[in-house]
Design a protein around this motif. Structure first.
Motif, mmCIF file in Angstrom:
data_model
loop_
_atom_site.group_PDB
_atom_site.id
_atom_site.type_symbol
_atom_site.label_atom_id
_atom_site.label_comp_id
_atom_site.label_asym_id
_atom_site.label_seq_id
_atom_site.Cartn_x
_atom_site.Cartn_y
_atom_site.Cartn_z
ATOM 1 N N THR A 42 0.835 -1.204 0.000
ATOM 2 C CA THR A 42 0.000 0.000 0.000
ATOM 3 C C THR A 42 0.869 1.253 0.000
ATOM 4 O O THR A 42 0.616 2.198 -0.745
ATOM 5 C CB THR A 42 -0.930 -0.003 1.224
ATOM 6 N N ASN A 43 1.916 1.242 0.814
ATOM 7 C CA ASN A 43 2.815 2.394 0.874
ATOM 8 C C ASN A 43 3.511 2.604 -0.468
ATOM 9 O O ASN A 43 3.663 3.737 -0.926
ATOM 10 C CB ASN A 43 3.846 2.196 1.984
ATOM 11 N N ARG A 44 3.924 1.515 -1.128
ATOM 12 C CA ARG A 44 4.581 1.622 -2.425
ATOM 13 C C ARG A 44 3.630 2.227 -3.460
ATOM 14 O O ARG A 44 4.003 3.139 -4.201
ATOM 15 C CB ARG A 44 5.057 0.244 -2.902
ATOM 16 N N ARG A 45 2.379 1.749 -3.479
ATOM 17 C CA ARG A 45 1.398 2.295 -4.422
ATOM 18 C C ARG A 45 1.120 3.767 -4.130
ATOM 19 O O ARG A 45 1.007 4.584 -5.051
ATOM 20 C CB ARG A 45 0.095 1.493 -4.361
ATOM 21 N N ASP A 46 1.024 4.131 -2.846
ATOM 22 C CA ASP A 46 0.789 5.531 -2.476
ATOM 23 C C ASP A 46 1.944 6.417 -2.932
ATOM 24 O O ASP A 46 1.727 7.531 -3.415
ATOM 25 C CB ASP A 46 0.602 5.669 -0.962
ATOM 26 N N ARG A 47 3.168 5.937 -2.793
ATOM 27 C CA ARG A 47 4.331 6.713 -3.231
ATOM 28 C C ARG A 47 4.340 6.885 -4.749
ATOM 29 O O ARG A 47 4.644 7.967 -5.250
ATOM 30 C CB ARG A 47 5.632 6.045 -2.791
ATOM 31 N N GLU A 48 3.998 5.823 -5.470
ATOM 32 C CA GLU A 48 3.946 5.932 -6.927
ATOM 33 C C GLU A 48 2.881 6.938 -7.354
ATOM 34 O O GLU A 48 3.097 7.736 -8.263
ATOM 35 C CB GLU A 48 3.656 4.568 -7.556
ATOM 36 N N ARG A 49 1.721 6.875 -6.696
ATOM 37 C CA ARG A 49 0.640 7.801 -7.018
ATOM 38 C C ARG A 49 1.050 9.243 -6.716
ATOM 39 O O ARG A 49 0.802 10.150 -7.510
ATOM 40 C CB ARG A 49 -0.615 7.413 -6.222
ATOM 41 N N ARG A 50 1.733 9.470 -5.589
ATOM 42 C CA ARG A 50 2.161 10.815 -5.222
ATOM 43 C C ARG A 50 3.241 11.316 -6.175
ATOM 44 O O ARG A 50 3.244 12.480 -6.563
ATOM 45 C CB ARG A 50 2.672 10.830 -3.780
#
Length: 95
Positions: free
Chosen positions: A34-42
């Protein structure tokens, strides 16, 4: 002296320990994902800051709104927050 042989069996591990450990590891993996996806989105969102002010105006947002949304906690979707802020501004609300 005679050598003593230990015939005791080692204590059995409780089966729930392995289950609990696997469940904890799965939750941890989920949080990392989840953190990895959030970072990619940001990171994708931050590309808006590279755009010209005229293009941002055409999109309907200001550079200050983009910068403010980019400073939100990572777990929050900055795109959604920016869209809500821009929509409120266009409606004439404070938002």
């Amino acid at each position: 002296m005679a050598k003593e042989i230990c015939t005791m069996n080692p204590p059995l591990r409780s089966p729930w320990i392995g289950t609990a450990l696997r469940a904890a590891m799965a939750r941890l993996r989920g949080r990392f994902e989840t953190n990895r996806r959030d970072r990619e989105r940001r990171d994708a969102f931050l590309n808006l800051l590279r755009l010209d002010d005229q293009i941002l105006d055409d999109i309907g947002v200001t550079r200050a709104e983009v910068a403010r949304a980019a400073r939100l906690p990572l777990r929050l979707n900055a795109s959604d927050a920016l869209a809500a802020k821009a929509h409120a501004r266009r409606r004439g609300g404070i938002g």
